[in-house]
Design a protein around this motif. Structure first.
Motif, mmCIF file in Angstrom:
data_model
loop_
_atom_site.group_PDB
_atom_site.id
_atom_site.type_symbol
_atom_site.label_atom_id
_atom_site.label_comp_id
_atom_site.label_asym_id
_atom_site.label_seq_id
_atom_site.Cartn_x
_atom_site.Cartn_y
_atom_site.Cartn_z
ATOM 1 N N GLY A 65 35.636 19.126 41.658
ATOM 2 C CA GLY A 65 35.641 19.902 40.418
ATOM 3 C C GLY A 65 34.344 20.652 40.184
ATOM 4 N N TRP A 66 33.906 20.659 38.900
ATOM 5 C CA TRP A 66 32.711 21.406 38.534
ATOM 6 C C TRP A 66 31.432 20.671 38.875
ATOM 7 C CZ3 TRP A 66 29.766 18.726 35.098
ATOM 8 C CH2 TRP A 66 30.409 17.807 34.250
ATOM 9 N N PHE A 67 31.532 19.420 39.345
ATOM 10 C CA PHE A 67 30.326 18.682 39.706
ATOM 11 C C PHE A 67 29.543 19.411 40.800
ATOM 12 C CE2 PHE A 67 31.930 14.173 38.381
ATOM 13 C CZ PHE A 67 32.015 14.611 37.072
ATOM 14 N N ASP A 68 30.267 19.948 41.799
ATOM 15 C CA ASP A 68 29.589 20.674 42.881
ATOM 16 C C ASP A 68 28.944 21.958 42.358
ATOM 17 O OD1 ASP A 68 30.277 19.299 45.606
ATOM 18 O OD2 ASP A 68 32.132 19.266 44.457
ATOM 19 N N GLU A 69 29.607 22.614 41.421
ATOM 20 C CA GLU A 69 29.064 23.844 40.844
ATOM 21 C C GLU A 69 27.736 23.569 40.130
ATOM 22 O OE1 GLU A 69 30.252 27.014 37.307
ATOM 23 O OE2 GLU A 69 31.822 25.815 38.271
ATOM 24 N N VAL A 70 27.690 22.506 39.347
ATOM 25 C CA VAL A 70 26.462 22.154 38.629
ATOM 26 C C VAL A 70 25.360 21.752 39.616
ATOM 27 C CG1 VAL A 70 25.426 20.452 37.080
ATOM 28 C CG2 VAL A 70 27.599 21.518 36.488
ATOM 29 N N ALA A 71 25.706 20.943 40.607
ATOM 30 C CA ALA A 71 24.710 20.509 41.595
ATOM 31 C C ALA A 71 24.153 21.698 42.372
ATOM 32 C CB ALA A 71 25.326 19.487 42.540
ATOM 33 N N ASP A 72 25.031 22.604 42.790
ATOM 34 C CA ASP A 72 24.573 23.782 43.542
ATOM 35 C C ASP A 72 23.651 24.654 42.690
ATOM 36 O OD1 ASP A 72 26.019 23.018 45.758
ATOM 37 O OD2 ASP A 72 27.749 24.298 45.304
ATOM 38 N N GLU A 73 24.040 24.878 41.458
ATOM 39 C CA GLU A 73 23.236 25.739 40.596
ATOM 40 C C GLU A 73 21.880 25.103 40.293
ATOM 41 O OE1 GLU A 73 22.043 28.982 38.695
ATOM 42 O OE2 GLU A 73 23.971 28.787 39.731
ATOM 43 N N LEU A 74 21.861 23.799 40.035
ATOM 44 C CA LEU A 74 20.598 23.124 39.765
ATOM 45 C C LEU A 74 19.675 23.180 40.978
ATOM 46 C CD1 LEU A 74 18.716 21.383 38.057
ATOM 47 C CD2 LEU A 74 20.003 19.367 38.818
ATOM 48 N N GLU A 75 20.196 22.890 42.151
ATOM 49 C CA GLU A 75 19.376 22.923 43.357
ATOM 50 C C GLU A 75 18.850 24.331 43.622
ATOM 51 O OE1 GLU A 75 21.731 21.294 46.490
ATOM 52 O OE2 GLU A 75 21.871 19.297 45.561
ATOM 53 N N GLY A 76 19.715 25.329 43.440
ATOM 54 C CA GLY A 76 19.275 26.708 43.659
ATOM 55 C C GLY A 76 18.210 27.125 42.659
ATOM 56 N N ALA A 77 18.356 26.734 41.396
ATOM 57 C CA ALA A 77 17.377 27.092 40.371
ATOM 58 C C ALA A 77 16.027 26.426 40.639
ATOM 59 C CB ALA A 77 17.900 26.704 38.995
ATOM 60 N N LEU A 78 16.041 25.200 41.144
ATOM 61 C CA LEU A 78 14.782 24.521 41.468
ATOM 62 C C LEU A 78 14.095 25.178 42.659
ATOM 63 C CD1 LEU A 78 15.826 20.770 41.012
ATOM 64 C CD2 LEU A 78 14.509 22.202 39.440
ATOM 65 N N GLU A 79 14.881 25.587 43.640
ATOM 66 C CA GLU A 79 14.297 26.279 44.793
ATOM 67 C C GLU A 79 13.642 27.589 44.381
ATOM 68 O OE1 GLU A 79 17.600 26.635 47.418
ATOM 69 O OE2 GLU A 79 17.236 24.689 48.391
ATOM 70 N N VAL A 94 28.240 9.905 41.553
ATOM 71 C CA VAL A 94 29.513 10.163 40.877
ATOM 72 C C VAL A 94 30.214 8.823 40.764
ATOM 73 C CG1 VAL A 94 31.724 11.343 40.948
ATOM 74 C CG2 VAL A 94 29.668 12.508 41.775
ATOM 75 N N ASP A 95 30.313 8.326 39.539
ATOM 76 C CA ASP A 95 30.886 7.003 39.304
ATOM 77 C C ASP A 95 31.599 7.013 37.964
ATOM 78 O OD1 ASP A 95 31.035 4.087 40.049
ATOM 79 O OD2 ASP A 95 30.002 3.891 38.128
ATOM 80 N N ARG A 96 32.782 6.394 37.928
ATOM 81 C CA ARG A 96 33.587 6.351 36.704
ATOM 82 C C ARG A 96 33.866 7.757 36.180
ATOM 83 N NH1 ARG A 96 33.165 1.744 38.623
ATOM 84 N NH2 ARG A 96 33.263 -0.157 37.360
ATOM 85 N N ASP A 97 34.056 8.705 37.125
ATOM 86 C CA ASP A 97 34.372 10.091 36.765
ATOM 87 C C ASP A 97 33.231 10.740 35.974
ATOM 88 O OD1 ASP A 97 35.891 12.383 36.765
ATOM 89 O OD2 ASP A 97 37.046 11.839 34.980
ATOM 90 N N GLU A 98 31.989 10.319 36.240
ATOM 91 C CA GLU A 98 30.826 10.874 35.563
ATOM 92 C C GLU A 98 29.748 11.223 36.579
ATOM 93 O OE1 GLU A 98 31.297 8.447 31.344
ATOM 94 O OE2 GLU A 98 30.017 7.629 32.925
ATOM 95 N N LEU A 99 28.966 12.253 36.253
ATOM 96 C CA LEU A 99 27.948 12.776 37.158
ATOM 97 C C LEU A 99 26.561 12.418 36.643
ATOM 98 C CD1 LEU A 99 27.125 14.648 39.568
ATOM 99 C CD2 LEU A 99 27.199 16.561 37.933
#
Length: 243
Positions: A65-79, A94-99
């Motif tokens: 879902g959107w978890f990958d979108e958030v992770a990608d954007e955060l990593e890109g913004a930090l770079e 990712v546990d209990r449907d939470e990031l």
């Protein structure tokens, strides 16, 4: 007409039943008995219970879902800020449907500001910080858990930061999320987490001269004498000032 299995469950995998916490992850302690009794004084009937205390392990891509979108954007913004994501993000869970992003404490403020300000992230609201004390998590016994909400995108994530009992310092996020003022004071009051840079890090629930931090796992249970007779409340112009 076929019923949609995802209607009331996990929108990524169709399974709303959480996996047992004891499978996988990182075992930090093995508990015996129900209430911590380690001799024959346990009359609860749970003396023979043996249970592992397990923290969820790092997740692997794709998160879903959107978890990958958030992770990608955060990593890109930090770079873009010349910060290697691997140096700031210790692990992603990712546990209990939470990031949850586990963040190195020295990079907490920069990561939080990035999550707040990046247009693709926009986690504008921090609803508080919770303290946790894991005696078995050696070298990182104290944890601070931040709950972030994006009003723009309708998403919720967590940040988690750890510190050892011997050095309980974590940067304050009041400058990024001003509503954390009282929440950080509460975590300090009960767990002894020291939020460096907080404008007035004083007790908020316990008396100013209280010894120890009542919600730590090694805090003694009961037997504390509390006496209110003869208590003196200073006049308003003599009370503690925060300005």
């Amino acid at each position: 007409m076929t019923e949609n299995p995802n209607a009331n469950g996990d929108e990524r995998n169709g399974n709303a039943v959480p996996a047992p916490r004891d499978t996988g992850g990182e075992v930090i302690r093995v508990r015996k008995g129900m209430f911590g009794a380690n001799n024959d004084g346990d009359t609860s009937g749970y003396g023979g219970l043996i249970r592992t205390v397990t923290l969820p392990g790092a997740a692997s891509r794709p998160y879903g879902g959107w978890f990958d979108e958030v992770a990608d954007e955060l990593e890109g913004a930090l770079e873009e800020q010349d910060l290697l994501p691997a140096n700031a993000i210790e692990k992603t869970v990712v546990d209990r449907d939470e990031l949850t992003f586990h963040i190195a404490r020295e990079h907490l403020v920069q990561v939080a500001r990035t999550l707040r300000d990046d247009p693709a992230l926009r986690f504008e609201l921090c609803t508080g910080v919770s303290g946790v004390h894991f005696l078995g998590d050696k070298g990182r016994e104290l944890h601070a858990v931040y709950h972030l909400r994006s009003l723009t995108h309708g998403r919720i994530i967590r940040l988690e930061v750890s510190a050892p009992d011997s050095d309980p310092h974590i940067p304050s996020l009041v400058a990024v999320y001003p509503t954390n003022d009282w929440h950080e004071r509460e975590a300090y009051d009960f767990f002894g987490l020291i939020f460096d840079g907080h404008p007035a890090l004083t007790r908020i629930m316990m008396p100013d001269d209280w010894q120890g931090f009542p919600q730590r796992k090694d805090y003694p249970l009961g037997g504390i004498a509390v006496e209110y007779k003869g208590a003196q409340i200073p006049a308003p112009d003599q009370r503690r000032s925060y300005s």
